[in-house]
Write a protein that holds these residues in place. Sequence first.
Motif, mmCIF file in Angstrom:
data_model
loop_
_atom_site.group_PDB
_atom_site.id
_atom_site.type_symbol
_atom_site.label_atom_id
_atom_site.label_comp_id
_atom_site.label_asym_id
_atom_site.label_seq_id
_atom_site.Cartn_x
_atom_site.Cartn_y
_atom_site.Cartn_z
ATOM 1 N N LEU A 52 66.601 56.914 54.227
ATOM 2 C CA LEU A 52 67.868 57.671 53.624
ATOM 3 C C LEU A 52 68.343 56.470 52.726
ATOM 4 C CD1 LEU A 52 69.962 58.995 56.690
ATOM 5 C CD2 LEU A 52 68.560 60.221 54.947
ATOM 6 N N LEU A 53 68.255 55.068 53.065
ATOM 7 C CA LEU A 53 68.799 54.111 52.026
ATOM 8 C C LEU A 53 67.829 54.156 50.920
ATOM 9 C CD1 LEU A 53 69.815 51.634 55.030
ATOM 10 C CD2 LEU A 53 71.458 52.784 53.093
ATOM 11 N N ALA A 54 66.750 54.019 51.200
ATOM 12 C CA ALA A 54 65.716 53.842 50.023
ATOM 13 C C ALA A 54 65.781 55.028 49.146
ATOM 14 C CB ALA A 54 64.227 53.863 50.636
ATOM 15 N N ARG A 55 66.150 56.284 49.454
ATOM 16 C CA ARG A 55 65.763 57.302 48.613
ATOM 17 C C ARG A 55 67.359 58.030 48.050
ATOM 18 N NH1 ARG A 55 60.982 60.810 50.758
ATOM 19 N NH2 ARG A 55 61.555 62.161 49.001
ATOM 20 N N ALA A 56 68.454 57.222 48.348
ATOM 21 C CA ALA A 56 69.648 57.515 47.833
ATOM 22 C C ALA A 56 69.997 57.009 46.423
ATOM 23 C CB ALA A 56 70.867 57.135 48.781
ATOM 24 N N GLN A 57 70.699 58.023 45.564
ATOM 25 C CA GLN A 57 71.076 57.487 44.434
ATOM 26 C C GLN A 57 72.155 56.657 44.432
ATOM 27 O OE1 GLN A 57 72.112 60.772 41.608
ATOM 28 N NE2 GLN A 57 70.580 62.145 42.676
ATOM 29 N N LEU A 58 72.952 56.558 45.452
ATOM 30 C CA LEU A 58 74.065 55.951 45.615
ATOM 31 C C LEU A 58 74.345 54.975 47.030
ATOM 32 C CD1 LEU A 58 77.621 56.085 43.849
ATOM 33 C CD2 LEU A 58 77.443 55.628 46.267
ATOM 34 N N VAL A 59 74.310 53.768 47.398
ATOM 35 C CA VAL A 59 74.564 53.277 48.359
ATOM 36 C C VAL A 59 75.956 52.666 48.269
ATOM 37 C CG1 VAL A 59 73.884 51.510 50.044
ATOM 38 C CG2 VAL A 59 72.238 53.088 48.955
ATOM 39 N N HIS A 60 76.756 53.110 49.224
ATOM 40 C CA HIS A 60 78.312 52.475 49.319
ATOM 41 C C HIS A 60 78.525 51.418 50.347
ATOM 42 C CE1 HIS A 60 82.440 52.121 48.376
ATOM 43 N NE2 HIS A 60 82.688 52.508 49.453
ATOM 44 N N LEU A 61 78.898 50.452 49.984
ATOM 45 C CA LEU A 61 79.276 49.147 50.929
ATOM 46 C C LEU A 61 80.923 48.773 50.783
ATOM 47 C CD1 LEU A 61 76.195 47.077 49.960
ATOM 48 C CD2 LEU A 61 76.482 48.700 52.008
ATOM 49 N N PRO B 136 65.482 45.425 45.065
ATOM 50 C CA PRO B 136 65.219 46.036 43.682
ATOM 51 C C PRO B 136 65.830 47.529 43.824
ATOM 52 C CG PRO B 136 63.247 45.192 44.714
ATOM 53 C CD PRO B 136 64.352 45.191 45.649
ATOM 54 N N ARG B 137 66.360 48.225 42.816
ATOM 55 C CA ARG B 137 67.060 49.247 43.114
ATOM 56 C C ARG B 137 66.962 50.348 42.100
ATOM 57 N NH1 ARG B 137 71.855 45.953 43.872
ATOM 58 N NH2 ARG B 137 73.420 46.034 42.074
ATOM 59 N N GLY B 138 65.856 50.030 41.100
ATOM 60 C CA GLY B 138 65.547 50.925 40.024
ATOM 61 C C GLY B 138 67.000 51.823 39.630
ATOM 62 N N GLU B 139 67.002 53.046 39.839
ATOM 63 C CA GLU B 139 68.084 53.887 39.110
ATOM 64 C C GLU B 139 69.161 53.744 40.128
ATOM 65 O OE1 GLU B 139 68.010 55.778 36.006
ATOM 66 O OE2 GLU B 139 67.006 53.871 35.880
ATOM 67 N N ARG B 140 68.980 53.514 41.456
ATOM 68 C CA ARG B 140 69.973 53.538 42.681
ATOM 69 C C ARG B 140 71.363 52.616 41.980
ATOM 70 N NH1 ARG B 140 68.064 50.772 46.689
ATOM 71 N NH2 ARG B 140 66.133 52.242 46.758
ATOM 72 N N LEU B 141 72.428 53.246 42.492
ATOM 73 C CA LEU B 141 73.730 52.404 42.194
ATOM 74 C C LEU B 141 74.296 51.973 43.737
ATOM 75 C CD1 LEU B 141 76.018 54.860 40.124
ATOM 76 C CD2 LEU B 141 74.842 52.780 39.423
ATOM 77 N N VAL B 142 74.399 50.420 43.542
ATOM 78 C CA VAL B 142 75.223 50.047 44.885
ATOM 79 C C VAL B 142 76.324 49.814 44.631
ATOM 80 C CG1 VAL B 142 74.897 48.342 46.699
ATOM 81 C CG2 VAL B 142 73.045 49.232 45.611
ATOM 82 N N THR B 143 77.342 50.478 45.236
ATOM 83 C CA THR B 143 78.858 50.502 45.184
ATOM 84 C C THR B 143 79.693 49.516 46.129
ATOM 85 O OG1 THR B 143 79.230 52.417 45.969
ATOM 86 C CG2 THR B 143 78.658 52.308 43.701
ATOM 87 N N PHE B 144 80.698 49.057 45.742
ATOM 88 C CA PHE B 144 81.193 47.938 46.846
ATOM 89 C C PHE B 144 82.788 47.983 46.490
ATOM 90 C CE2 PHE B 144 82.356 44.210 48.706
ATOM 91 C CZ PHE B 144 81.383 43.889 49.676
ATOM 92 N N ASP B 145 83.551 48.566 47.723
ATOM 93 C CA ASP B 145 85.055 48.554 47.579
ATOM 94 C C ASP B 145 85.164 46.990 48.386
ATOM 95 O OD1 ASP B 145 87.508 48.729 48.079
ATOM 96 O OD2 ASP B 145 87.331 51.060 48.292
ATOM 97 N N LEU B 146 86.245 46.425 47.880
ATOM 98 C CA LEU B 146 86.437 45.017 48.513
ATOM 99 C C LEU B 146 86.994 45.111 49.797
ATOM 100 C CD1 LEU B 146 86.864 41.833 48.483
ATOM 101 C CD2 LEU B 146 89.059 42.232 47.123
ATOM 102 N N ASN B 147 88.016 46.139 49.984
ATOM 103 C CA ASN B 147 88.563 46.438 51.408
ATOM 104 C C ASN B 147 88.876 45.185 52.056
ATOM 105 O OD1 ASN B 147 88.951 49.004 51.445
ATOM 106 N ND2 ASN B 147 86.869 49.484 52.198
ATOM 107 N N TRP B 148 89.830 44.554 51.598
ATOM 108 C CA TRP B 148 90.176 42.915 52.119
ATOM 109 C C TRP B 148 90.966 43.292 53.262
ATOM 110 C CZ3 TRP B 148 89.133 38.037 53.083
ATOM 111 C CH2 TRP B 148 90.334 37.225 53.395
#
Length: 311
Positions: A126-135, A157-169
């Motif tokens: 699921l993680l490897a094939r997603a277009q976007l991984v949110h953390l 390495p993520r190619g076209e995949r986006l990894v997005t990150f919300d600081l959420n302190w």
Amino acid sequence: FPTAVSVGETMAVLLPDQTGPLEDVSSFHHSSGGAEANVARGMVALGIPTAWVGRVGDDGFGRRAVRDLSASGVDTRGVSVDPVRPTGLYVKEVGPRGSVLHYYRDGSAGSALGPELLDDPVAGPLLARAQLVHLSGITAALSDGALELVRALLRRPRGERLVTFDLNWRPALWRRRDPSVLRPLLDAADIVMLGTDEAAEVLGTGDPARLRALLPGPATIVVKDDAHQATALTGGTAATEPALNVEVVEPVGAGDAFAAGYLTGTLRGYVPRRCLRLGHLAAAATLVVPGDHGPPPPPALVDDLLGASPR
Ligand code: KDG
């Protein structure tokens, strides 16, 4: 395969039936929350097939949280059940100066996340094939293993995949951990979302231009400020959009809804200004309810409200 995967801890939530100190509250409403799970719900509500990946205990709180997520349309195939550790819990206390979240999550199933998740036969693909991984920064605070997982997801390495990150302190989660690990995590993501106040606490500044200089890595930084507006800095350009004017009932979860809206807009190929508008629209639905997530705005209304802004 789902388009997006959000990784983190979901928890049972106890919402007091009245405002005031917890010692005076006699009944609570049982719900579920957790920032990354909230983002998954929000994205599904806006039409993006999304999975939430994490761990719950083999208990009623865990079963309920997963049931709620599945009922909202979130793909929960990648959820692991920990046979020993319990599902985390948070209790909301609503006071005159806002809400306080009391966590009961030390040693929880969710905090036992680790980099081995990448090799899980269900969650791994699921993680490897997603277009976007949110953390989010919350996961980085949960345990050494959870921090390693966040690092591993950002390092791959993520190619076209986006990894997005919300600081959420969440300062309460960092009492025994060093928050300086957060800056390199933020800098390794493609899209970073943060509020000016939390950015000032963690990075020493909430000023968008200085944040841009501190975090050269991400393609986009979205800064939400005290004046209830959000600015997306992409390359050399900045777009700012004000939030909707709504009667706020309780703000917890609104940041997650905003993230869901912004990221949905990104996946739909919207220009940053339109992404911000969708973020604000989604947030408004959560601001007007006491829990972590409000009923999503109907798609036709969203389209109507977005209509005037450029794609
Ligand atoms: O953003 C909402 C979250 O704060 C809430 O669901 C609880 O995930 C949570 C956290 O760790 O604060």
